[in-house]
Every structure is written in structure tokens, then in C-alpha cells.
Scaffold this motif. Sequence first.
Motif, PDB file in Angstrom:
ATOM      1  N   GLY A 190      83.789  23.322  18.245  1.00 18.94           N
ATOM      2  CA  GLY A 190      83.068  22.767  17.101  1.00 18.94           C
ATOM      3  C   GLY A 190      81.889  23.645  16.714  1.00 18.94           C
ATOM      4  N   LEU A 191      81.125  23.164  15.742  1.00 23.30           N
ATOM      5  CA  LEU A 191      79.994  23.914  15.221  1.00 23.30           C
ATOM      6  C   LEU A 191      78.691  23.205  15.576  1.00 23.30           C
ATOM      7  N   THR A 192      77.657  24.011  15.705  1.00 27.69           N
ATOM      8  CA  THR A 192      76.353  23.417  15.982  1.00 27.69           C
ATOM      9  C   THR A 192      75.725  22.938  14.666  1.00 27.69           C
ATOM     10  N   LEU A 193      74.702  22.149  14.774  1.00 26.78           N
ATOM     11  CA  LEU A 193      74.011  21.615  13.604  1.00 26.78           C
ATOM     12  C   LEU A 193      73.388  22.744  12.768  1.00 26.78           C
ATOM     13  N   ILE A 194      72.869  23.747  13.397  1.00 26.09           N
ATOM     14  CA  ILE A 194      72.254  24.875  12.684  1.00 26.09           C
ATOM     15  C   ILE A 194      73.312  25.631  11.885  1.00 26.09           C
ATOM     16  N   GLU A 195      74.481  25.842  12.453  1.00 29.71           N
ATOM     17  CA  GLU A 195      75.544  26.534  11.731  1.00 29.71           C
ATOM     18  C   GLU A 195      75.996  25.725  10.511  1.00 29.71           C
ATOM     19  N   VAL A 196      76.118  24.426  10.656  1.00 31.56           N
ATOM     20  CA  VAL A 196      76.523  23.570   9.542  1.00 31.56           C
ATOM     21  C   VAL A 196      75.462  23.583   8.444  1.00 31.56           C
ATOM     22  N   MET A 197      74.175  23.493   8.820  1.00 26.07           N
ATOM     23  CA  MET A 197      73.104  23.506   7.829  1.00 26.07           C
ATOM     24  C   MET A 197      73.034  24.849   7.108  1.00 26.07           C
ATOM     25  N   LEU A 198      73.225  25.944   7.809  1.00 27.64           N
ATOM     26  CA  LEU A 198      73.210  27.266   7.195  1.00 27.64           C
ATOM     27  C   LEU A 198      74.372  27.419   6.214  1.00 27.64           C
ATOM     28  N   ALA A 199      75.553  26.991   6.598  1.00 24.95           N
ATOM     29  CA  ALA A 199      76.709  27.070   5.711  1.00 24.95           C
ATOM     30  C   ALA A 199      76.519  26.185   4.473  1.00 24.95           C
ATOM     31  N   ALA A 200      75.959  25.005   4.637  1.00 20.42           N
ATOM     32  CA  ALA A 200      75.726  24.101   3.512  1.00 20.42           C
ATOM     33  C   ALA A 200      74.682  24.675   2.552  1.00 20.42           C
ATOM     34  N   SER A 201      73.632  25.276   3.090  1.00 21.27           N
ATOM     35  CA  SER A 201      72.601  25.844   2.213  1.00 21.27           C
ATOM     36  C   SER A 201      73.137  27.054   1.453  1.00 21.27           C
ATOM     37  N   ILE A 202      73.940  27.885   2.061  1.00 22.98           N
ATOM     38  CA  ILE A 202      74.547  29.023   1.358  1.00 22.98           C
ATOM     39  C   ILE A 202      75.495  28.524   0.272  1.00 22.98           C
ATOM     40  N   SER A 203      76.276  27.493   0.582  1.00 24.11           N
ATOM     41  CA  SER A 203      77.181  26.920  -0.418  1.00 24.11           C
ATOM     42  C   SER A 203      76.408  26.314  -1.579  1.00 24.11           C
ATOM     43  N   ALA A 204      75.313  25.624  -1.290  1.00 25.66           N
ATOM     44  CA  ALA A 204      74.505  25.030  -2.354  1.00 25.66           C
ATOM     45  C   ALA A 204      73.891  26.114  -3.240  1.00 25.66           C
ATOM     46  N   LEU A 205      73.413  27.198  -2.650  1.00 24.54           N
ATOM     47  CA  LEU A 205      72.877  28.299  -3.445  1.00 24.54           C
ATOM     48  C   LEU A 205      73.946  28.920  -4.334  1.00 24.54           C
ATOM     49  N   MET A 206      75.147  29.086  -3.820  1.00 27.03           N
ATOM     50  CA  MET A 206      76.238  29.653  -4.619  1.00 27.03           C
ATOM     51  C   MET A 206      76.598  28.746  -5.794  1.00 27.03           C
ATOM     52  N   VAL A 207      76.589  27.432  -5.568  1.00 25.74           N
ATOM     53  CA  VAL A 207      76.881  26.488  -6.648  1.00 25.74           C
ATOM     54  C   VAL A 207      75.788  26.544  -7.707  1.00 25.74           C
ATOM     55  N   LEU A 208      74.532  26.620  -7.288  1.00 24.62           N
ATOM     56  CA  LEU A 208      73.429  26.715  -8.240  1.00 24.62           C
ATOM     57  C   LEU A 208      73.494  28.002  -9.057  1.00 24.62           C
ATOM     58  N   VAL A 209      73.826  29.104  -8.432  1.00 23.62           N
ATOM     59  CA  VAL A 209      73.962  30.372  -9.152  1.00 23.62           C
ATOM     60  C   VAL A 209      75.098  30.284 -10.160  1.00 23.62           C
ATOM     61  N   LEU A 210      76.198  29.678  -9.788  1.00 25.34           N
ATOM     62  CA  LEU A 210      77.334  29.520 -10.695  1.00 25.34           C
ATOM     63  C   LEU A 210      76.969  28.636 -11.881  1.00 25.34           C
ATOM     64  N   LEU A 211      76.279  27.523 -11.640  1.00 22.90           N
ATOM     65  CA  LEU A 211      75.861  26.645 -12.736  1.00 22.90           C
ATOM     66  C   LEU A 211      74.874  27.336 -13.668  1.00 22.90           C
ATOM     67  N   GLU A 212      73.943  28.090 -13.104  1.00 21.30           N
ATOM     68  CA  GLU A 212      72.993  28.814 -13.941  1.00 21.30           C
ATOM     69  C   GLU A 212      73.709  29.856 -14.793  1.00 21.30           C
ATOM     70  N   ALA A 213      74.693  30.525 -14.237  1.00 23.89           N
ATOM     71  CA  ALA A 213      75.469  31.505 -15.015  1.00 23.89           C
ATOM     72  C   ALA A 213      76.234  30.820 -16.145  1.00 23.89           C
ATOM     73  N   LEU A 214      76.776  29.649 -15.901  1.00 23.71           N
ATOM     74  CA  LEU A 214      77.482  28.912 -16.949  1.00 23.71           C
ATOM     75  C   LEU A 214      76.529  28.466 -18.053  1.00 23.71           C
ATOM     76  N   ILE A 215      75.358  27.982 -17.678  1.00 24.83           N
ATOM     77  CA  ILE A 215      74.359  27.553 -18.667  1.00 24.83           C
ATOM     78  C   ILE A 215      73.901  28.750 -19.502  1.00 24.83           C
ATOM     79  N   PHE A 216      73.650  29.877 -18.854  1.00 27.02           N
ATOM     80  CA  PHE A 216      73.227  31.090 -19.554  1.00 27.02           C
ATOM     81  C   PHE A 216      74.313  31.560 -20.523  1.00 27.02           C
ATOM     82  N   GLY A 217      75.558  31.552 -20.075  1.00 25.76           N
ATOM     83  CA  GLY A 217      76.667  31.957 -20.933  1.00 25.76           C
ATOM     84  C   GLY A 217      76.833  31.041 -22.137  1.00 25.76           C
ATOM     85  N   ALA A 218      76.659  29.745 -21.939  1.00 26.67           N
ATOM     86  CA  ALA A 218      76.768  28.797 -23.053  1.00 26.67           C
ATOM     87  C   ALA A 218      75.643  29.010 -24.061  1.00 26.67           C
TER      88      ALA A 218
END
Length: 146
Positions: free
Chosen positions: A13-41
Motif C-alpha cells: 500500500g501507500l503511505t499518507l504522505i505519498e497519497v497527499m503528494l499525488a493528490a496535490s500534483i493532480s489538483a495542480l494539473m487540473v487547475l492548470v488545465l482549467l486555467e488554459a481552457l479559460i484563457f483559450g475561451a
Amino acid sequence: MTAKVSCGTRKRGLTLIEVMLAASISALMVLVLLEALIFGARIARENSQLLAADAYAFDVAWRHCNESFDRMQTLRNQAYDISSNAAPAISLAGWPKAKCYVTVTNAGPGKMIAVDVEWGAAGHRRHLNSYHRTEVYKSHVERGEQ
């Protein structure tokens, strides 16, 4: 019969730190994608407005160019409101009416027809001439409607 018990059992299994790090990287990627979509629109909307203003200005310039040379008057900044049906992309609700400015000046043996379009929200008005000028030269040679 004796059972073997290993001393170094490994937990799976994964430790809590690994899960939190993966979740924060995923959240940053989603925010970057949304900002790119807003900018493009936003860029697509601004380009649509600029193209609509350019098309309207060119249409007005050619309408004046098709007038008879003898009946064409010299004008200085003749301004009129643009109807929302003529250019809906630059006539949004809550905005002041879009305006068109037509100038006809003598240019040697002919006349120069210059058109500018103004649109946008109050306090943030945009002019087509700040991007490029729409001008047509009319000579004595008649064409179009008489």
C-alpha cells in the motif's frame, strides 16, 4: 510440521504522505488545465469580436466605395450606432451601443474612405484602428451601384 514466519514482512500500500503528494500534483494539473481552457475561451471571444468589427468596417467601406464618385461627399467622423443584428458579437447586453465612424477625405484625384468601429464595455471600449486601419481608395472609375 513447523510453519515458517518471515521476520521482514513487507506491508503493501501507500503511505499518507505519498497519497497527499499525488493528490496535490493532480489538483495542480487540473487547475492548470482549467486555467488554459479559460484563457483559450477568452482569446477566442476577443478574436471573434475583432473579426466581427473588421468585417463590419470593411462592409461599410465597400458600401461607400460603391457610391457614385460625383455624389460622394467629404465627411469627417460621421458616427452612427451599429444595430445588434448587424454585428451581434460586438453588441452584447449591458454594453453601450457599438459605434461606427466613417471619414471620407480627398486623396489626390480620388477619395479615401476610412472606417473605425468602437465596441466593448463602458470604461473598456476598444477601437478597430488600434489594431489596424480599414481604408479604401475610391477613384473616378465607377463600379457597383450607380
